[in-house]
Structures are given as C-alpha cells and as structure tokens.
Design a protein around this motif. Structure first.
Motif, mmCIF file in Angstrom:
data_model
loop_
_atom_site.group_PDB
_atom_site.id
_atom_site.type_symbol
_atom_site.label_atom_id
_atom_site.label_comp_id
_atom_site.label_asym_id
_atom_site.label_seq_id
_atom_site.Cartn_x
_atom_site.Cartn_y
_atom_site.Cartn_z
ATOM 1 N N VAL A 1 30.873 48.472 68.235
ATOM 2 C CA VAL A 1 30.621 47.177 67.199
ATOM 3 C C VAL A 1 31.755 47.235 66.117
ATOM 4 O O VAL A 1 32.138 46.498 65.139
ATOM 5 N N LEU A 32 33.621 43.813 64.799
ATOM 6 C CA LEU A 32 32.964 43.248 62.956
ATOM 7 C C LEU A 32 34.203 42.135 63.046
ATOM 8 O O LEU A 32 33.341 41.328 62.359
ATOM 9 N N LYS A 69 32.345 36.688 65.478
ATOM 10 C CA LYS A 69 30.623 35.737 63.974
ATOM 11 C C LYS A 69 29.546 36.781 64.636
ATOM 12 O O LYS A 69 28.739 37.328 63.248
ATOM 13 N N HIS A 70 29.371 37.646 65.530
ATOM 14 C CA HIS A 70 28.523 38.766 65.279
ATOM 15 C C HIS A 70 28.449 39.180 66.567
ATOM 16 O O HIS A 70 28.689 39.653 67.449
ATOM 17 N N ILE A 121 23.196 32.313 67.851
ATOM 18 C CA ILE A 121 24.029 32.722 67.364
ATOM 19 C C ILE A 121 25.542 32.080 67.166
ATOM 20 O O ILE A 121 26.215 31.889 66.525
ATOM 21 N N ASP A 131 30.326 24.456 57.405
ATOM 22 C CA ASP A 131 30.618 25.153 56.949
ATOM 23 C C ASP A 131 30.830 25.469 54.981
ATOM 24 O O ASP A 131 32.027 25.238 55.281
ATOM 25 N N ALA A 138 31.723 28.238 53.654
ATOM 26 C CA ALA A 138 32.894 28.702 53.511
ATOM 27 C C ALA A 138 34.234 28.090 53.614
ATOM 28 O O ALA A 138 35.091 28.785 52.966
ATOM 29 N N ALA A 175 24.914 48.243 61.532
ATOM 30 C CA ALA A 175 26.048 47.656 61.155
ATOM 31 C C ALA A 175 26.096 47.071 59.765
ATOM 32 O O ALA A 175 27.488 45.871 59.208
ATOM 33 N N GLN A 177 29.856 45.790 57.994
ATOM 34 C CA GLN A 177 30.453 44.868 58.204
ATOM 35 C C GLN A 177 30.786 43.929 56.368
ATOM 36 O O GLN A 177 31.835 43.004 56.268
ATOM 37 N N GLN A 215 31.695 33.821 52.117
ATOM 38 C CA GLN A 215 32.030 34.433 53.541
ATOM 39 C C GLN A 215 30.882 35.837 53.339
ATOM 40 O O GLN A 215 29.734 35.595 54.273
ATOM 41 N N LYS A 270 27.868 33.397 55.082
ATOM 42 C CA LYS A 270 27.760 33.737 56.459
ATOM 43 C C LYS A 270 27.142 34.647 57.622
ATOM 44 O O LYS A 270 27.816 34.389 58.677
ATOM 45 N N VAL A 278 25.585 36.998 59.407
ATOM 46 C CA VAL A 278 23.707 36.744 60.409
ATOM 47 C C VAL A 278 22.670 37.757 59.103
ATOM 48 O O VAL A 278 21.638 37.373 58.657
ATOM 49 N N ASP A 279 22.899 39.059 58.907
ATOM 50 C CA ASP A 279 22.437 39.733 58.500
ATOM 51 C C ASP A 279 22.081 39.607 57.293
ATOM 52 O O ASP A 279 20.985 40.580 56.317
#
Lengths: 550, 85
Positions: free
Chosen positions: A115, A119, A123-124, A144, A296, A298, B15, B19, B63, B66, B68-69
C-alpha cells in the motif's frame, strides 16, 4: 470456495477472460485456482512485462487489463507499469499476493509494504484484511479503475485469505456515472466560439477515453475548425481532414504550433496542457481565450487558466457546442500553412544518400499496413517519428507511453494488444535502446506463438538523449553509445522468431511488405545513421514558435 | 506564501492519512499543524490541516477531492504566512 476461487469468479463476472502475470510464493493459491479456471493466464517473463501487457490489452480493446504478481519483488516490478497506466488513464486492476496475515509487518521473506509503495502511482490501493471484504473490495477495484478518469488499482491479498473459506454474496457497489456538463458552461463556451475569429481545437487522450471520437469528428466536420492533437490524442481526429494540422508541441508540426500560437480561442478537449505540449507556458497561445472540456476538475486551470470550463461527459457536451460562424478564411490559412510546411518524404527507392530515412519508412508503413493495424511504440526518437509520420484511423490503433514516457513499453504492450485483437496486425515499433529494456518478452511471443511484428530502428545509440547532448550539452555524448548491441538476428532466432536486417534505402519497401504479410512473429531490424534526428524540436522552456528545424 | 486551513471529512481507512499527507507534500504544500479525530457515530475521519505554499490552494483542493477516501474538503480561510514559519 476459497478466496482465490472467489477472486477468479469476480473477474469472470466482469468479463475478464485474459490475465497476465507471474507466479510466486505469496500468490500460489490464486495460481492453483487458475489451474482449473476458464480465465486464461498468459505467463510473461517479468512482472513489468505483465503490467505492460495488461495495459496494451486494455488500450487496444477498451476493456480492463488485469495482471497478477506475487509479493515483494513481484510488486516492485509491477510498479512502473501501474504508474504508466495511471499517468495515461488506462484501467488496470493488479492483484498481488501478500505474505500471510500473521507475518505482515515482520519483514517476512518477500514482504513489502504494497500500500505504501503504490499510493503514489495508482488511482487507489486496497489491502484485504478480512475474507468477508474480499468480494466487495474486488468490485470496488473494478469500479474505481474504470470510472471517471480511469487508472490502475491494486488489490493486495494475503496468502491466508486466498486460502480462507469464502462465500459469494450479492454485493451492491455504487457506480459513478460521469457528470453531465452544466448547461450554462456550454452556453458560455458557445458565446466564446461565436466571438472567435481564429479558433483551434486541441485534442488529447481524453476524447478516446470518453468514447467521444464520433462526437468530436462531427463537431469538426460541421464547424470546419482547424485542429491539433497531443501524442495521446492521435487517432481521435480524422487524419484525412485537411484542417487537421497534426501533433502539437515539442516535436509537433510547424503548422500546428504556429496555428495555436496565433489562435484567439483554444478549445482543449481531454487534454492537460502538458509541458511537452505548451513549451514555455507563459508564451503558449498568448492571444487565446481557453475553453477546457474535461472530466477531471484537477486538470482545469492547473497550468493554464481556463476562461470557460466544461466539466463532464464529452459524449453529451460536445454535441451541444455549436456555431453558425464561418471560419473558412482562418481554416484556409491554416491549411495553406500546413501544405507549405508539412513533412516531405523522399521515396526510399529513390533515396541516393545510402542511408534509410526512418521518417519515409514509417510513412510508407502507414500506407502499406491495414487500417485496422495496431502500432505500439517505445520511447525516444522512433516514438516521435511514429507520431509525426504515421496516420491512425482511431486512437486504439496507437499504443504509446505518453505521460510517463517509459522505455520498454512497446514489446509487452504489443503482446497484450495482440491478445485482445487476435485478427489485427500488431506492430511494435522500437529503438535499440528501448527494445532491450523488456527483451525477455520475446519469450512470451514464442510461448504463445504470437504473430507480433517488431520494427526495430537501430542507430546503435540512445538517440533522443544523444540528440539533446548534441544540441544542448556541447556534443558531450555521455553514456549514449550502444554500438555493442547484441546481434538482433541471432537474438530473434533464439526465440524462433523470423528476422531480417536491412541497411539500404532500396531494401525498405520489400522488407516492410514481408513483415506485414508474415503470418508469424517477425523482426525487421533496420540500421539507420546515428545522426538522423527528430525535427522540428522546440527547445525546453521555449515558446513553440521558436522551433529548431534541423 | 499563504497559509490555509483545510477541513476534511474522510473514510476511516488505514491509508487515508498517509495518502492525504503524501498528496499535500507532492503538490508543493507544507503542513504547519494537523489534528484528526474519528467521529464515532459515522466512523468518519474529521481532519484539520493547516498548510502553506506559494501555490494556489485550489490546486491542492482539487487533488485531495480526487482521493477515493476523501469525502469533503472545505477551505476555512487564508492568511499570509509569517516569514519565520
């Protein structure tokens, strides 16, 4: 059913019948489940090869690419491929084995913090800690990876959970539809378009990702707007449209760069004002107002402020962008500029220089090959020559590492593309530097008897770096000599791949024909002069009109 | 150099904080102060981060949204950071 079987069941539910990977200790239960599964696994020769094959499979087909790897080095080897997928917005799901739960966090054999490691490049990232969460986690991973702006997702599954008893239960996963652009944003865009006299359409890879090629082409056809493309956007615009001026940016056409520098309205669609596109940002399209279509948020006003932002599904927003204004005078000017300054090709048969001109060769290949052919590239001079001198009927026919610029992409991506489009001709155009970066995947071609073609353009140099050394580092050619390359014919033969070498212009046409007509894998090794460079070139941090032309 | 206070609601996942802090750093912001509580009823992370940077805050806000969590990002205020900070 154990966790490993359940994992494969979920893959099947998503229509996944092809995965790429490499086994190892912590993922053995999943490989054991594969032994009896309908899911077809393609063993690559390196995890990076598996990741790029999954990427090539996804890019060429529009499906999700799936790859497997074991813990520790298996995952670290995947990382470059996952970073590439995320940077280029390609949906890839990576399933990795982790050491058993009681060993996690003990620096166990082949343990790595997946993990933590992933990161920054996915994307996840998920790590499954309870067997009850496995199924819903896999569903979320697919959702996702594919929704919004796609990317890579890792699901890390400890070995004991792969073996744990699991039962499949109905899972409700929230799916995210792309937002629809607000009406007032489109109205503002239409207003800017009505008041423009020199608009240019700037098309990026997002158009293909948003399945909006048809809508984009209809807009261009009905308005006559001149258009330019990024590397990732190639194939989205109709290459037969005279108002399409080619690729923009550092190695863009003179016409596309000059038109954008002169335009008074720049309509960016699924593009992100990358530094390789804009050159010196402060001087990019200095007179233009900007309309930015994207999914997006961003990316909007990240580098160049947008006057109007249209956020949402291109398929729905592009048809609402309309104008009655006649841009024919501006269009004509752009077309004349394109005709005056466009690339000129010297037929290889009449080339008296004694050196094969790679630009003419690629242009000839583009005309010779079936329009359904898939081209993959590696990274460097050959990549830019492909982008400049070949035409693509649709974006899925050019697979290239755009954002990350990863050497070694081309060969494994071609393998993935060939799996997803078995009836189409797939040609990996590579350079002698890049080719050696994942050359082990010739073993995958051999194992599965794939008819992948390889056009290896060999200048015995790291050509792009050398070109920059020549231009910007006083010809100090530090570590760019590859004159001790292996014998590529013998290398191909070691993998039962038919191969030939050419070095004379007169040999090009026949050799290209033999390559594309071959029913099996084929390596065409083309020796070119080391001083062939990519032109035009906009030096770094320079405005795009100040291009060098060789 | 401006200082901003971000109020963030995020899923309570292992996480999430890692993150979030990674994105803050990568996008060119420095953390001055941070606090995090788990809201017990919702199992949601309630995070307050004070950050500073020469870069406009919307770049970080977009950012973070964006992730996910991350469910909500609210920018409370902006002040000019002191020279010594």
């Amino acid at each position: 059913m154990n966790g490993a079987n359940l994992t494969l069941e979920v893959l099947k539910r998503y229509g996944v019948d092809t995965v790429f990977g490499y086994p190892g200790g912590a993922i053995m239960p999943l490989y054991d489940a594969l032994y009896d599964s309908e899911v077809k696994h393609y063993l690559c020769r390196h995890e990076q090869g598996a990741a790029f094959s999954a990427l090539g499979y996804a890019k060429a087909s529009g499906k999700v690419g799936v790859c497997f790897a074991t813990s520790g080095p298996g995952v670290t080897n995947l990382i470059t491929g996952l970073a590439d997928a995320t940077a280029d917005s390609v949906p890839v799901v990576a399933i990795t084995g982790q050491v058993a739960s009681p060993l996690m966090g003990t620096d166990a054999f082949q343990e790595i913090d997946v993990v933590g490691l992933s990161l920054a490049v996915t994307k996840h990232s998920f790590q499954v800690t309870e067997i009850e969460e496995l199924e819903s986690t896999l569903h979320k991973a697919f959702e996702i990876a594919t929704s919004g702006r796609p990317g890579a997702v890792i699901v890390d599954i400890p070995k004991d959970l792969q073996l744990a008893e699991a039962s499949s239960k109905p899972v409700l996963v929230e799916t995210q539809e792309l937002p629809v652009a607000q009406t007032d944003s489109i109205e503002k865009a239409n207003q800017l378009l009505r008041h423009a006299s020199k608009p240019v359409l700037y098309v990026g890879g997002g158009v293909s990702l948003g399945n909006a090629v048809e809508e984009l082409r209809f807009f261009v056809q009905s308005t006559g707007l001149p258009s330019v493309s990024t590397l990732k956007g190639l194939g989205a615009l109709d290459p037969q449209d005279h108002g399409y001026l080619g690729m923009i940016g550092m190695h863009g056409t003179k016409a596309s760069n000059l038109a954008v520098q002169e335009c008074d309205l720049l309509i960016a669609v699924g593009a992100r004002f990358d530094d390789r596109v804009t050159g010196k940002l402060d001087e990019f399209a200095p007179r233009a107002k900007v309309i930015h279509f994207d999914v997006d948020p961003a990316e909007v006003s990240k580098l160049r402020p947008a006057d109007v932002t249209v956020l949402g599904d291109f398929k729905k927003s592009l048809p609402k962008l309309t104008t009655e204004v006649d841009f024919s005078v501006w269009r004509k000017k752009c077309i004349e500029l394109s005709e005056e300054t466009g690339f000129k090709y010297l037929a290889n048969a009449n080339n008296p220089t004694g050196n094969i001109d790679p630009t003419s060769m690629l242009n000839e290949l583009s005309q010779l090959m079936e329009q359904t052919s898939v081209i993959t590239t590696d990274v460097g001079q050959h990549q830019m020559w492909v982008a400049q001198h070949m035409k693509f009927a649709e974006p899925r026919n050019l697979l290239t590492s755009g954002a990350l610029g990863t050497m070694g992409f081309g060969l494994p991506a071609a393998i993935g593309a060939q799996m997803s489009r078995p009836d189409d001709c797939v040609i990996a155009v590579s350079g002698d530097g890049s080719f050696m970066m994942n050359v082990q995947e010739l073993g995958t071609i051999k194992r599965f008897n794939l008819p992948v073609k390889i056009l290896l353009i060999d200048n015995t140099k790291l050509g792009m770096v050398r070109q920059w050394q020549r231009l910007f580092f006083d010809k100090r050619f530090s570590e760019t000599d590859l004159s001790d390359n292996p014998d590529f014919l013998q290398l191909a033969q070691a993998f039962d791949i038919q191969a030939e070498t050419i070095s004379q212009p007169g040999e090009v046409t026949g050799a290209l024909q033999r390559m594309v007509k071959s029913e099996n894998a084929y390596l065409l090794h083309v020796r070119i002069n080391e001083d062939q460079n990519v032109w035009p070139l906009v030096p770094p941090n320079t405005a795009n009109q100040a291009m060098l032309e060789g | 150099m401006k200082q901003h206070l971000l109020k963030i609601k995020a899923n309570n996942e292992p996480a999430t904080m890692e993150q979030l802090l990674r994105v803050v750093r990568f996008r060119g912001f420095k953390v001055d102060k941070i606090s995090m509580n788990i809201l017990p009823q919702e199992q949601v992370m309630d995070i307050q981060v004070s950050v500073k940077s020469k870069r406009p805050i919307h770049l970080l806000e977009n950012q973070l949204k964006k992730l996910v969590d991350v469910n909500q990002v609210f920018i409370e205020h902006a002040t000019v950071a002191q020279a010594h900070m």
